[in-house]
Scaffold this motif. Structure first.
Motif, PDB file in Angstrom:
ATOM      1  N   ALA A 156       0.723  -1.154  -0.077  1.00 65.01           N
ATOM      2  CA  ALA A 156      -0.029   0.041  -0.109  1.00 65.01           C
ATOM      3  C   ALA A 156       0.834   1.437   0.123  1.00 65.01           C
ATOM      4  O   ALA A 156       1.993   1.286   0.588  1.00 65.01           O
ATOM      5  N   VAL A 157       0.356   2.159  -0.400  1.00 62.73           N
ATOM      6  CA  VAL A 157       0.941   3.729  -0.372  1.00 62.73           C
ATOM      7  C   VAL A 157       1.509   4.029   1.046  1.00 62.73           C
ATOM      8  O   VAL A 157       0.379   3.860   1.748  1.00 62.73           O
ATOM      9  N   GLY A 158       2.682   4.231   1.137  1.00 60.36           N
ATOM     10  CA  GLY A 158       3.054   4.659   2.431  1.00 60.36           C
ATOM     11  C   GLY A 158       3.915   3.619   3.295  1.00 60.36           C
ATOM     12  O   GLY A 158       4.275   3.616   4.268  1.00 60.36           O
ATOM     13  N   ASP A 159       3.532   2.518   2.778  1.00 60.55           N
ATOM     14  CA  ASP A 159       4.537   1.073   3.489  1.00 60.55           C
ATOM     15  C   ASP A 159       5.896   1.449   3.325  1.00 60.55           C
ATOM     16  O   ASP A 159       6.353   1.997   2.441  1.00 60.55           O
ATOM     17  N   GLN A 160       6.570   0.893   4.429  1.00 66.08           N
ATOM     18  CA  GLN A 160       8.049   1.201   4.533  1.00 66.08           C
ATOM     19  C   GLN A 160       8.912  -0.057   3.985  1.00 66.08           C
ATOM     20  O   GLN A 160       8.430  -0.979   4.173  1.00 66.08           O
ATOM     21  N   VAL A 161      10.038   0.285   3.476  1.00 68.60           N
ATOM     22  CA  VAL A 161      10.824  -0.789   2.754  1.00 68.60           C
ATOM     23  C   VAL A 161      12.245  -0.647   3.274  1.00 68.60           C
ATOM     24  O   VAL A 161      12.863   0.386   3.210  1.00 68.60           O
ATOM     25  N   LEU A 162      12.626  -2.121   3.629  1.00 68.12           N
ATOM     26  CA  LEU A 162      14.027  -1.938   3.952  1.00 68.12           C
ATOM     27  C   LEU A 162      14.895  -2.217   2.462  1.00 68.12           C
ATOM     28  O   LEU A 162      14.594  -3.136   1.763  1.00 68.12           O
ATOM     29  N   PHE A 163      15.789  -1.471   2.331  1.00 70.75           N
ATOM     30  CA  PHE A 163      16.654  -1.641   1.099  1.00 70.75           C
ATOM     31  C   PHE A 163      17.843  -2.338   1.265  1.00 70.75           C
ATOM     32  O   PHE A 163      18.889  -1.932   2.266  1.00 70.75           O
ATOM     33  N   TYR A 164      17.989  -3.465   0.739  1.00 73.03           N
ATOM     34  CA  TYR A 164      18.900  -4.593   0.925  1.00 73.03           C
ATOM     35  C   TYR A 164      20.000  -4.673  -0.316  1.00 73.03           C
ATOM     36  O   TYR A 164      19.546  -4.587  -1.309  1.00 73.03           O
ATOM     37  N   HIS A 165      21.283  -4.620   0.083  1.00 75.13           N
ATOM     38  CA  HIS A 165      22.030  -4.860  -1.038  1.00 75.13           C
ATOM     39  C   HIS A 165      22.599  -6.120  -1.265  1.00 75.13           C
ATOM     40  O   HIS A 165      23.192  -6.623  -0.218  1.00 75.13           O
ATOM     41  N   SER A 166      22.301  -6.983  -2.158  1.00 71.34           N
ATOM     42  CA  SER A 166      22.746  -8.447  -2.281  1.00 71.34           C
ATOM     43  C   SER A 166      23.791  -8.313  -3.448  1.00 71.34           C
ATOM     44  O   SER A 166      24.121  -7.450  -4.054  1.00 71.34           O
ATOM     45  N   ASN A 167      24.515  -9.509  -3.156  1.00 64.93           N
ATOM     46  CA  ASN A 167      25.626  -9.715  -4.081  1.00 64.93           C
ATOM     47  C   ASN A 167      26.674  -8.279  -3.834  1.00 64.93           C
ATOM     48  O   ASN A 167      27.358  -7.931  -4.950  1.00 64.93           O
ATOM     49  N   ALA A 168      26.814  -7.981  -2.634  1.00 63.79           N
ATOM     50  CA  ALA A 168      27.376  -6.690  -2.290  1.00 63.79           C
ATOM     51  C   ALA A 168      28.499  -7.098  -1.434  1.00 63.79           C
ATOM     52  O   ALA A 168      28.528  -8.266  -0.632  1.00 63.79           O
ATOM     53  N   GLU A 169      29.591  -6.237  -1.414  1.00 66.26           N
ATOM     54  CA  GLU A 169      30.655  -6.500  -0.162  1.00 66.26           C
ATOM     55  C   GLU A 169      30.580  -5.294   0.828  1.00 66.26           C
ATOM     56  O   GLU A 169      31.023  -4.363   0.561  1.00 66.26           O
ATOM     57  N   PRO A 170      30.103  -5.680   1.849  1.00 69.32           N
ATOM     58  CA  PRO A 170      29.521  -6.642   2.539  1.00 69.32           C
ATOM     59  C   PRO A 170      27.758  -6.607   1.987  1.00 69.32           C
ATOM     60  O   PRO A 170      27.435  -5.668   1.867  1.00 69.32           O
ATOM     61  N   PRO A 171      27.216  -7.806   1.800  1.00 71.35           N
ATOM     62  CA  PRO A 171      25.607  -7.700   1.859  1.00 71.35           C
ATOM     63  C   PRO A 171      25.219  -6.970   3.166  1.00 71.35           C
ATOM     64  O   PRO A 171      25.600  -7.480   4.184  1.00 71.35           O
ATOM     65  N   ALA A 172      24.227  -6.121   3.116  1.00 72.01           N
ATOM     66  CA  ALA A 172      23.716  -5.518   4.165  1.00 72.01           C
ATOM     67  C   ALA A 172      22.415  -4.664   3.807  1.00 72.01           C
ATOM     68  O   ALA A 172      22.300  -4.166   2.745  1.00 72.01           O
ATOM     69  N   ILE A 173      21.774  -4.424   4.882  1.00 82.20           N
ATOM     70  CA  ILE A 173      20.523  -3.448   4.639  1.00 82.20           C
ATOM     71  C   ILE A 173      21.198  -2.085   4.837  1.00 82.20           C
ATOM     72  O   ILE A 173      21.851  -1.758   5.909  1.00 82.20           O
ATOM     73  N   VAL A 174      20.570  -1.140   3.762  1.00 79.02           N
ATOM     74  CA  VAL A 174      21.552  -0.072   3.823  1.00 79.02           C
ATOM     75  C   VAL A 174      20.513   1.114   4.062  1.00 79.02           C
ATOM     76  O   VAL A 174      21.140   2.246   3.943  1.00 79.02           O
ATOM     77  N   GLY A 175      19.400   0.938   4.215  1.00 78.97           N
ATOM     78  CA  GLY A 175      18.368   2.183   4.269  1.00 78.97           C
ATOM     79  C   GLY A 175      17.158   1.959   3.951  1.00 78.97           C
ATOM     80  O   GLY A 175      16.554   0.689   4.164  1.00 78.97           O
ATOM     81  N   ILE A 176      16.370   2.945   4.085  1.00 76.97           N
ATOM     82  CA  ILE A 176      14.720   2.763   3.928  1.00 76.97           C
ATOM     83  C   ILE A 176      14.282   3.544   2.813  1.00 76.97           C
ATOM     84  O   ILE A 176      14.630   4.672   2.484  1.00 76.97           O
ATOM     85  N   ALA A 177      13.067   2.775   1.994  1.00 84.54           N
ATOM     86  CA  ALA A 177      12.447   3.719   0.989  1.00 84.54           C
ATOM     87  C   ALA A 177      10.975   3.440   1.422  1.00 84.54           C
ATOM     88  O   ALA A 177      10.591   2.886   2.433  1.00 84.54           O
ATOM     89  N   LYS A 178       9.935   3.996   0.640  1.00 85.40           N
ATOM     90  CA  LYS A 178       8.727   3.892   0.956  1.00 85.40           C
ATOM     91  C   LYS A 178       8.085   3.783  -0.256  1.00 85.40           C
ATOM     92  O   LYS A 178       8.253   4.150  -1.326  1.00 85.40           O
TER      93      LYS A 178
END
Length: 156
Positions: A47-69
């Motif tokens: 739904a509009v307004g839902d929040q999203v963790l932005f994850y970097h895969s195949n990255a060095e290191p793999p990590a949650i790097v921030g938030i989007a909506k």
DNA sequence: GCCAACGTTGGC
DNA sequence: GCCAACGTTGGC
């Protein structure tokens, strides 16, 4: 359990990073190329307004790097009809599009990425879909307690 | 409906 | 670059 307000989405930073999102027009992008039914179904639940963790895969290191909506709910992914696109799907019909995308907008980047290794060592997160063995889902729900815990980690 | 073959994901 | 885990396809 899953409140359907919190999600996690994976992206390879070499393809599209959180910095790319922050630099996009209106700090907004369409999330194309999802070709997995489970992931698609989760996007349809957004739904509009839902929040999203932005994850970097195949990255060095793999990590949650921030938030989007989420700023636009699911609509047909145009790349499924584009013969030249990597994600072209000849079986999908214009009258009955098989794949969807949503629009997401940048919210913020964590001061320090929360690495996969760090997340794995946190007992409070042991049920996270991201951390399950063999889990490859690129769009997945996050529980409200996981969300709160992760935001707390991000503040340290 | 089964399942082998194949393609992809993604950590390491 | 390797490979385990997973999802999809297609022959039967």
């Amino acid at each position: 359990m899953f409140s359907k307000n919190y999600w996690l989405m994976k992206s390879e930073p070499s393809t599209f990073s959180i910095d790319d999102l922050a630099r996009s027009p209106g700090q907004t992008t369409y999330w194309d190329g999802v070709r997995n039914y489970q992931a698609r179904n989760f996007m349809r639940d957004m739904a509009v307004g839902d929040q999203v963790l932005f994850y970097h895969s195949n990255a060095e290191p793999p990590a949650i790097v921030g938030i989007a909506k989420v700023v636009r709910t699911a609509y047909p992914d145009s790349t499924q009809f584009d013969k030249k696109d990597k994600h072209y799907d000849p079986a999908s019909k214009l009258s009955e599009p098989r794949w969807n995308m949503v629009d997401i907008k940048y919210v913020r980047t964590f001061p320090k990425p929360l690495t996969l290794d760090e997340l794995r060592r946190d007992p409070a997160l042991k049920e996270m879909i991201l951390l399950k063995k063999g889990s490859r889902l690129s769009v997945q729900p996050v529980t409200s307690s996981e969300w709160k815990h992760i935001l707390h980690l991000a503040e340290d």
